[in-house]
Design an enzyme around this catalytic site. Structure first.
Site, PDB file in Angstrom:
ATOM      1  N   ASN A   1     -36.031  25.215 -21.420  1.00 28.14           N
ATOM      2  CA  ASN A   1     -36.683  25.819 -20.254  1.00 28.14           C
ATOM      3  C   ASN A   1     -36.056  25.265 -18.979  1.00 28.14           C
ATOM      4  O   ASN A   1     -35.139  24.465 -19.031  1.00 28.14           O
ATOM      5  CB  ASN A   1     -38.194  25.576 -20.307  1.00 28.14           C
ATOM      6  CG  ASN A   1     -38.503  24.095 -20.395  1.00 28.14           C
ATOM      7  OD1 ASN A   1     -38.205  23.332 -19.484  1.00 28.14           O
ATOM      8  ND2 ASN A   1     -39.082  23.677 -21.510  1.00 28.14           N
TER       9      ASN A   1
ATOM     10  N   PHE B   1     -49.966  17.775 -17.619  1.00 28.37           N
ATOM     11  CA  PHE B   1     -49.634  18.760 -16.595  1.00 28.37           C
ATOM     12  C   PHE B   1     -50.007  20.141 -17.109  1.00 28.37           C
ATOM     13  O   PHE B   1     -50.091  20.351 -18.324  1.00 28.37           O
ATOM     14  CB  PHE B   1     -48.133  18.711 -16.270  1.00 28.37           C
ATOM     15  CG  PHE B   1     -47.829  17.810 -15.106  1.00 28.37           C
ATOM     16  CD1 PHE B   1     -47.848  16.437 -15.276  1.00 28.37           C
ATOM     17  CD2 PHE B   1     -47.549  18.331 -13.851  1.00 28.37           C
ATOM     18  CE1 PHE B   1     -47.599  15.590 -14.204  1.00 28.37           C
ATOM     19  CE2 PHE B   1     -47.294  17.499 -12.773  1.00 28.37           C
ATOM     20  CZ  PHE B   1     -47.318  16.126 -12.947  1.00 28.37           C
TER      21      PHE B   1
END
Ligand code: CTP
Length: 409
Positions: free
Chosen positions: A219, A332
Site C-alpha cells: 500500500n 490507527f
C-alpha cells in the site's frame, strides 16, 4: 558558577547546550546566539570548526559563553577526558548555528573528522540546525536531500530565511533570527521526559505480501507517521523499538530497529517484544490480504489473465488486544468515510485504549504527507481532535494521551 577550566561544569538543574559554529560569514552571529541562550539561563559550550575561527575568534565566544571554547579534537586541557564524548554526553541539546552546506553534508553522511562532527556523532541529545549559505547552494538537490534526511532522523531546522546574502544576492540562505533560533532551542529543551524508563513499541510503514519473487501486494504508506511517533517517544526519554515495513526514510537516532517485510513477519516481531512493552502504537498500514500461496518462481506473462487467490493476513492488533495485560494499546484507523463510526468500532473490536483516526482522503492527511489530521477516540468515550499539523507534532499529541492513559502525567 561554571568552572572556566572545566569541560562541562554547570549549576544544578541548568541545561547545557553545545553551540557548534561553522565557517561562513554568519559565524559572527554565534556571539549573539550564545548571548541569547545565556540570557535564558542555559550553560553554553561552544565548539568551533577550523574555518569558523577565520570569521570569529574563540576568545569572543569564550567571553560570551563564560566557558572554554573547543576547537581541536585533540586538545588536552583535561587529558583524562575524551573531549567530544564528555561534551556529547553533557549536552541537553546541540545547536549548530550557523551551519554550512559542508558540515550539513558531513553530518548527513556520518563523517566525523573534527571536534564538532565527532561531538554530533557521539551525542544522543536533540540536534537543532540553523543553516546559512548562498541560495544556489541551499537549492542544490544534494543539500536539500541532506536536509530531508537529517529532518527525518529527528534533527530540527530553523531557517534559513530570505535576505541579502554575503555575495550580494538576495534570496533564501540567510541565517534565521537569533530570537527564532533561541526559541527553537528552548522548545526542544522544554520537552518533558515523561516516557523515561518506559518501553515504547511502535510499528510503521506498509507490509509487502509476495506474489512471486519479483511482485508483491502493498500500500501507499510512507512510514512517516510511525517514524515521527518513534522520534517523539525518544525525545521524551522512552526506550523505542521500531518494527518497520519497507520504507524510504532513515530511522530516528536511538531507536532499536526491527525491519520486516510481511504482515506475518511483523506479527512475529511485535509479539516477541509485546510482553515487556509499556506502550504499543500500531501505526503500520498492515496489508489486509496476502496471496494464498506465493509462487517460488516468477510467474510468466500468460495470454490468459492471471488470477491470484488472496487470504486474510493475521490481524496483529486483534491479537495484541486479546493478550493485553498492562500495556497501553493504541491503534490507527485509516478511513475515507464514516471516520467516527469505524474508529469507534475498531476501538471495541480490537480491545484498544485509544484509536488515532485519520481521514486519508483529506488534503494534508493522506499517505506520504508530512502533516496529518487526527481524531483520537479514547475508550472512556473522550474524543480529541488534532488539527492539521506536522506529523512530529501530531506524534507528541498522541503520546500526551498515551502518557495520560498510563497515569504518567
Ligand atoms: N492492523 C493490524 N493487522 C492487520 C491490519 C491492521 O494490526 N492485519 C492494525 C493497523 O496497524 C491499525 C489498525 O489495525 O493500527 C487498523 O487498521 P486499518 O487498516 O485502519 O483497519 P483494518 O482493521 O485493517 O480494517 P479495514 O481495512 O476494514 O478498515
Amino acid at each position: 558558577m561554571s568552572d572556566p577550566r572545566g569541560w562541562i561544569d554547570k549549576m544544578d538543574g541548568q541545561k547545557t547546550v553545545i553551540l557548534g559554529v561553522t565557517g561562513c560569514i554568519a559565524a559572527y552571529r554565534a556571539a549573539d546566539i550564545a548571548g541569547a541562550l545565556k540570557k535564558n539561563g542555559i550553560a553554553v559550550h561552544v565548539v568551533m570548526t577550523k574555518n569558523a575561527q577565520k570569521f570569529i575568534t574563540p576568545r569572543t565566544l569564550e567571553a560570551i559563553s563564560q566557558n572554554p571554547v573547543t576547537c581541536d579534537l585533540f586538545e588536552r586541557d583535561k587529558p583524562w577526558e575524551v573531549g567530544h564524548v564528555s561534551l556529547a554526553k553533557a549536552a541537553d541539546a546541540v545547536l549548530i548555528a550557523p551551519c554550512t552546506a559542508n558540515i550539513l553534508g558531513k553530518i548527513a553522511h556520518g563523517i566525523a573528522d573534527d571536534m564538532l562532527t565527532t561531538t554530533v556523532m557521539a551525542t544522543k541529545a536533540p540536534i537543532i540546525i540553523a543553516p546559512a549559505m548562498n541560495t544556489r547552494m541551499y537549492e542544490n538537490p544534494i543539500v536539500q536531500q541532506n536536509i530531508e534526511k537529517l529532518e527525518s532522523m529527528g534533527c530540527r531546522f530553523v531557517g534559513p530565511v530570505s535576505g541579502r546574502l554575503a555575495c550580494g544576492d538576495v534570496g533564501l540562505g540567510h541565517i534565521a533570527d537569533t530570537d527564532d533560533i533561541a526559541k527553537a532551542v528552548l522548545s526542544v529543551l522544554d520537552v518533558k521526559k515523561d516516557l523515561a524508563g518506559l518501553k515504547i513499541l511502535v510499528t510503521a510503514g506498509p507490509t509487502c505480501e509476495p506474489i512471486d519473487p519479483v511482485r508483491y501486494i502493498a500500500n501507499r504508506s510512507s512510514g512517516k507517521m510511525g517514524y515521527a511517533i518513534a522520534q517523539a517517544a525518544l525525545e521524551r526519554g522512552g526506550e523505542v523499538i521500531l518494527v518497520s515495513g519497507p520504507v524510504h526514510i532513515p530511522p530516528p537516532r536511538g531507536a532499536r530497529m526491527v525491519s520486516v517485510e510481511t504482515a506475518e513477519q511483523m506479527r512475529d516481531a511485535v509479539l516477541g517484544e509485546y510482553e515487556n512493552a509499556d506502550i504499543v502504537i500500531m501505526a503500520a498500514a498492515v496489508a489486509d490480504f496476502m496471496p494464498e500461496s506465493a509462487d517460488g518462481s516468477k510467474i510468466k506473462k500468460a495470454d490468459t489473465g492471471l488470477e491470484i487467490k488472496l487470504k486474510k493476513t493475521p490481524d496483529i492488533l486483534i491479537e495484541l488486544g486479546k493478550r493485553k495485560k498492562n500495556q497501553i494499546l493504541i491503534g490507527f484507523a485509516a478511513e475515507t468515510d464514516n471516520l467516527e463510526e469505524y474508529a469507534k468500532q475498531k476501538l471495541i473490536d480490537k480491545n484498544l485504549d485509544m484509536v488515532a483516526a485519520n481521514d486519508v482522503s483529506l488534503p494534508g492527511a493522506g499517505f506520504g504527507c508530512d502533516t496529518n489530521i487526527v481524531t483520537c477516540f479514547l475508550k472512556n468515550g473522550e474524543k480529541i481532535a488534532l488539527d492539521l499539523a506536522p506529523k512530529i507534532k501530531i506524534a507528541h499529541s498522541i503520546l500526551d494521551q498515551a502518557a495520560r492513559l498510563r497515569g504518567n502525567v
